[in-house]
Design a protein around this motif. Structure first.
Motif, PDB file in Angstrom:
ATOM      1  N   ARG A  20       0.816  -1.212   0.000  1.00  0.00           N
ATOM      2  CA  ARG A  20       0.000   0.000   0.000  1.00  0.00           C
ATOM      3  C   ARG A  20       0.857   1.272   0.000  1.00  0.00           C
ATOM      4  O   ARG A  20       1.628   1.527   0.916  1.00  0.00           O
ATOM      5  CB  ARG A  20      -0.927   0.016   1.211  1.00  0.00           C
ATOM      6  N   GLY A  21       0.690   2.051  -1.078  1.00  0.00           N
ATOM      7  CA  GLY A  21       1.362   3.343  -1.175  1.00  0.00           C
ATOM      8  C   GLY A  21       2.828   3.284  -1.561  1.00  0.00           C
ATOM      9  O   GLY A  21       3.494   4.322  -1.601  1.00  0.00           O
ATOM     10  N   HIS A  22       3.359   2.095  -1.866  1.00  0.00           N
ATOM     11  CA  HIS A  22       4.789   1.983  -2.130  1.00  0.00           C
ATOM     12  C   HIS A  22       5.092   1.019  -3.281  1.00  0.00           C
ATOM     13  O   HIS A  22       4.366   0.047  -3.514  1.00  0.00           O
ATOM     14  CB  HIS A  22       5.530   1.494  -0.884  1.00  0.00           C
ATOM     15  N   LYS A  23       6.197   1.307  -3.947  1.00  0.00           N
ATOM     16  CA  LYS A  23       6.727   0.439  -4.992  1.00  0.00           C
ATOM     17  C   LYS A  23       8.198   0.168  -4.687  1.00  0.00           C
ATOM     18  O   LYS A  23       8.950   1.068  -4.320  1.00  0.00           O
ATOM     19  CB  LYS A  23       6.601   1.102  -6.365  1.00  0.00           C
ATOM     20  N   ILE A  24       8.607  -1.092  -4.862  1.00  0.00           N
ATOM     21  CA  ILE A  24       9.986  -1.503  -4.575  1.00  0.00           C
ATOM     22  C   ILE A  24      10.634  -2.028  -5.850  1.00  0.00           C
ATOM     23  O   ILE A  24      10.051  -2.858  -6.555  1.00  0.00           O
ATOM     24  CB  ILE A  24      10.023  -2.619  -3.510  1.00  0.00           C
ATOM     25  N   SER A  25      11.825  -1.549  -6.140  1.00  0.00           N
ATOM     26  CA  SER A  25      12.657  -2.131  -7.199  1.00  0.00           C
ATOM     27  C   SER A  25      13.860  -2.763  -6.511  1.00  0.00           C
ATOM     28  O   SER A  25      14.534  -2.108  -5.710  1.00  0.00           O
ATOM     29  CB  SER A  25      13.118  -1.057  -8.190  1.00  0.00           C
ATOM     30  N   PHE A  26      14.126  -4.025  -6.815  1.00  0.00           N
ATOM     31  CA  PHE A  26      15.159  -4.737  -6.063  1.00  0.00           C
ATOM     32  C   PHE A  26      16.069  -5.565  -6.966  1.00  0.00           C
ATOM     33  O   PHE A  26      15.699  -5.948  -8.081  1.00  0.00           O
ATOM     34  CB  PHE A  26      14.515  -5.668  -5.022  1.00  0.00           C
ATOM     35  N   GLU A  27      17.261  -5.815  -6.460  1.00  0.00           N
ATOM     36  CA  GLU A  27      18.199  -6.781  -7.033  1.00  0.00           C
ATOM     37  C   GLU A  27      18.819  -7.541  -5.869  1.00  0.00           C
ATOM     38  O   GLU A  27      19.297  -6.929  -4.909  1.00  0.00           O
ATOM     39  CB  GLU A  27      19.285  -6.083  -7.859  1.00  0.00           C
ATOM     40  N   ILE A  28      18.817  -8.876  -5.962  1.00  0.00           N
ATOM     41  CA  ILE A  28      19.301  -9.732  -4.873  1.00  0.00           C
ATOM     42  C   ILE A  28      20.396 -10.648  -5.402  1.00  0.00           C
ATOM     43  O   ILE A  28      20.245 -11.262  -6.462  1.00  0.00           O
ATOM     44  CB  ILE A  28      18.154 -10.581  -4.286  1.00  0.00           C
ATOM     45  N   LYS A  29      21.472 -10.760  -4.653  1.00  0.00           N
ATOM     46  CA  LYS A  29      22.565 -11.648  -5.046  1.00  0.00           C
ATOM     47  C   LYS A  29      22.132 -13.103  -4.879  1.00  0.00           C
ATOM     48  O   LYS A  29      21.679 -13.506  -3.812  1.00  0.00           O
ATOM     49  CB  LYS A  29      23.794 -11.379  -4.184  1.00  0.00           C
ATOM     50  N   ALA A  30      22.276 -13.872  -5.963  1.00  0.00           N
ATOM     51  CA  ALA A  30      21.889 -15.284  -5.899  1.00  0.00           C
ATOM     52  C   ALA A  30      22.817 -16.078  -4.988  1.00  0.00           C
ATOM     53  O   ALA A  30      22.423 -17.091  -4.421  1.00  0.00           O
ATOM     54  CB  ALA A  30      21.879 -15.894  -7.302  1.00  0.00           C
ATOM     55  N   TYR A  31      24.055 -15.613  -4.848  1.00  0.00           N
ATOM     56  CA  TYR A  31      24.979 -16.225  -3.897  1.00  0.00           C
ATOM     57  C   TYR A  31      24.815 -15.534  -2.542  1.00  0.00           C
ATOM     58  O   TYR A  31      25.219 -14.392  -2.368  1.00  0.00           O
ATOM     59  CB  TYR A  31      26.433 -16.081  -4.354  1.00  0.00           C
ATOM     60  N   GLY A  32      24.209 -16.189  -1.606  1.00  0.00           N
ATOM     61  CA  GLY A  32      24.112 -15.653  -0.250  1.00  0.00           C
ATOM     62  C   GLY A  32      22.851 -14.882   0.053  1.00  0.00           C
ATOM     63  O   GLY A  32      22.463 -14.750   1.206  1.00  0.00           O
ATOM     64  N   GLY A  33      22.174 -14.312  -0.962  1.00  0.00           N
ATOM     65  CA  GLY A  33      20.899 -13.642  -0.728  1.00  0.00           C
ATOM     66  C   GLY A  33      20.980 -12.195  -0.282  1.00  0.00           C
ATOM     67  O   GLY A  33      19.971 -11.623   0.117  1.00  0.00           O
TER      68      GLY A  33
END
Length: 528
Positions: A494-507
């Motif tokens: 609600r009220g927010h948008k997230i753009s993310f990138e996560i390392k596949a090694y370790g998270g």
């Protein structure tokens, strides 16, 4: 005349005697004393000379040197032997299993890598002669860097084995505190188990290629839970074993624990439950009884789910890592009793009223059902699970496409030799599109899959970091790169948008952009 001369000599003698005292006896006495003194002096000189001869440095050195050399040799050999003799063996198990042999000064004498993961952790490091604490910091740091220790996999087993029980305990406590502090500095809440390996079965450890410490822990788990087989537990990581201990409430008399084992590497109980209910087409409100248990099956972690609903008994085994249904059984519930109602026969007038009421109720129920059908949507986690259960492999990308009448999950998944392009209806839970073709992209990253987090784990990390349980991961995609493979996408609450990138090694998060003032969730994703 002659007589006169004698008389004169006699008188002269008496005169001399009278004039000169008789000192001869005194002189003789003095002479005797001097002789004695001389003799004593000579004797003393002889003694001094003798002592000087005896205390001659050269003679003393020649006498003492061999003895000193012998003592130096003896103590040197003893001291050298003590420095090169193993005083204690300290083992560290995560999945890499490493043993350090140390002397009484806690200097590393030998590093024993028990498996391939351990060789990767040690790498080119030469730890011989290094202080134990320094070596431990180096090894733990390498495990974190290479992804063996992370928020997803945070358990470490420390085993100390020496001839001094008190020293064992002190060393365990010190290493546990040091490692816990080190991990906190790396933003990881560690779960640390410590124990002594006295009485462990070294033959089993050698047979399965594990440390005696891990062998000791497995012996205790299998010994207290007969449903768990020793050989099935050998392949599990320490974090998996720790989760079993917590889930099955196995008492570990010889093991001390601190912290809690992470479940972030797995889909979680709630998602496992959702997968089972969706497959059985059963609503939670219809479930009479449900039991869920974390378990191990031939070296793999699974969720065992059993529940009763609508006259049937359901049993599921679900892969804890990817949510795939491994086994499923459905049997009649012998204890189920269908509700019976005893209603008196109505009069004709009552019958008409009842009929009208029934018609009205039926129409309302139909309207409610229609609204429910159009408002409820398959969750993103449920969609990923259905794809994996039907195809296997791993999802490369998946995106929720909003449409009020026909919302769809669209994406692609890959496995050895194949690729599928799919469209999944979020209301009916049926695949609208399922196109399978030959594809070898899997080969690019097959070697890295065991070391990477799954897409489900990445999505859970996003929800957890957002702090909002209703955060919807609208799209997520796996982007392969030899050095830094990533999961990237967008999520909304609600009220927010997230753009993310996560390392596949370790998270770990590589990117996290949070924008406020976004109403997309309220308009499109509130009911997913």
């Amino acid at each position: 005349m002659k007589q006169n001369n004698q008389m004169i000599e006699s008188r002269l003698k008496r005169a001399v005697d009278a004039a000169v005292p008789n000192i001869l006896p005194e002189l003789l006495l003095n002479i005797e004393k001097k002789e004695v003194l001389k003799m004593n002096d000579d004797h003393t000189r002889e003694e001094v000379a003798t002592k000087e001869k005896k205390t001659n440095p050269r003679r003393w050195f020649r006498t003492v040197a061999p003895i000193a050399a012998a003592l130096v040799l003896v103590f040197g050999v003893w001291f050298g032997t003590a420095n090169y003799r193993t005083d204690a063996v300290v083992a560290f198990d995560v999945n890499p299993s490493i043993e350090l042999s140390v002397n009484r000064a806690e200097k590393v004498l030998k590093v024993n890598s028990q498996n391939q993961d351990a060789y990767e952790v040690v790498g080119s490091m030469d730890l011989k002669g290094v202080d134990l604490d320094v070596a431990v910091n180096a090894l733990i740091g390498s495990m974190v860097q290479k992804g063996y220790i992370s928020e997803m996999n945070n358990s470490i087993l420390i085993t100390v084995n020496s001839n001094d029980a008190e020293k064992d305990e002190q060393l365990q406590e010190r290493l546990s505190a040091n490692i816990s502090s080190l991990l906190k500095g790396l933003s990881i809440d560690g779960a640390i188990l410590t124990q002594s390996a006295h009485g462990s079965d070294d033959d089993l450890a050698e047979k399965y290629g594990i440390t005696s410490g891990k062998a000791t822990l497995i012996e205790q788990i299998a010994g207290q839970d007969p449903t768990l087989e020793y050989q099935d537990l050998v392949g599990l990581s320490i974090n998996d074993l720790n989760l079993l201990i917590e889930s099955r409430q196995i008492e570990q008399v010889r093991v001390k624990t601190s912290g809690q084992a992470s479940e972030k590497d797995y889909i979680g109980i709630e998602q496992a439950k959702e997968i089972a209910l969706a497959h059985a087409k059963v609503a939670m409100t219809d479930v009479r009884k449900m039991e869920i248990e974390f378990d191990s099956d031939k070296g793999h972690m699974i969720y065992e789910i059993e529940f009763y609903a609508n006259g049937f008994e359901y049993e599921y085994e679900i892969d804890a890592k990817n949510g795939r249904i491994l086994e499923f059984e459905k049997d009649n519930d012998d204890d189920y009793k269908k509700p019976e109602a005893s209603i008196p026969a109505p009069s004709q007038e009552t019958s008409r009223e009842t009929s009208r009421a029934h018609t009205s109720t039926t129409q309302q129920a139909a309207t409610t059902t229609t609204k429910a059908a159009t408002s409820e949507r398959l969750s993103a986690a449920g969609a990923r699970s259905l794809v994996l259960n039907n195809f296997g492999g791993m999802i490369e990308k998946i995106e929720y496409s909003y449409n009020e009448s026909e919302p769809l999950y669209k994406g692609e998944a890959v496995k050895p030799g194949s690729r599928v392009v799919f469209e999944l209806n979020a209301i009916t839970h049926r695949f609208k599109k399922w196109d399978v073709s030959n594809d070898n992209d899997w080969n690019k990253w097959a070697h890295a899959v065991p070391h990477m987090i799954t897409m489900d784990q990445a999505a859970k990390s996003v929800i957890s970091k957002s702090g909002q349980d209703n955060t919807f991961v609208q799209k997520i995609e796996f982007n392969w790169d030899n050095e830094e493979p990533l999961y990237q996408g967008e999520a909304f609450y609600r009220g927010h948008k997230i753009s993310f990138e996560i390392k596949a090694y370790g998270g770990g998060f590589y990117k996290w952009d949070l924008d406020g003032g976004d109403e997309t969730w309220a308009e499109k994703y509130y009911n997913v």
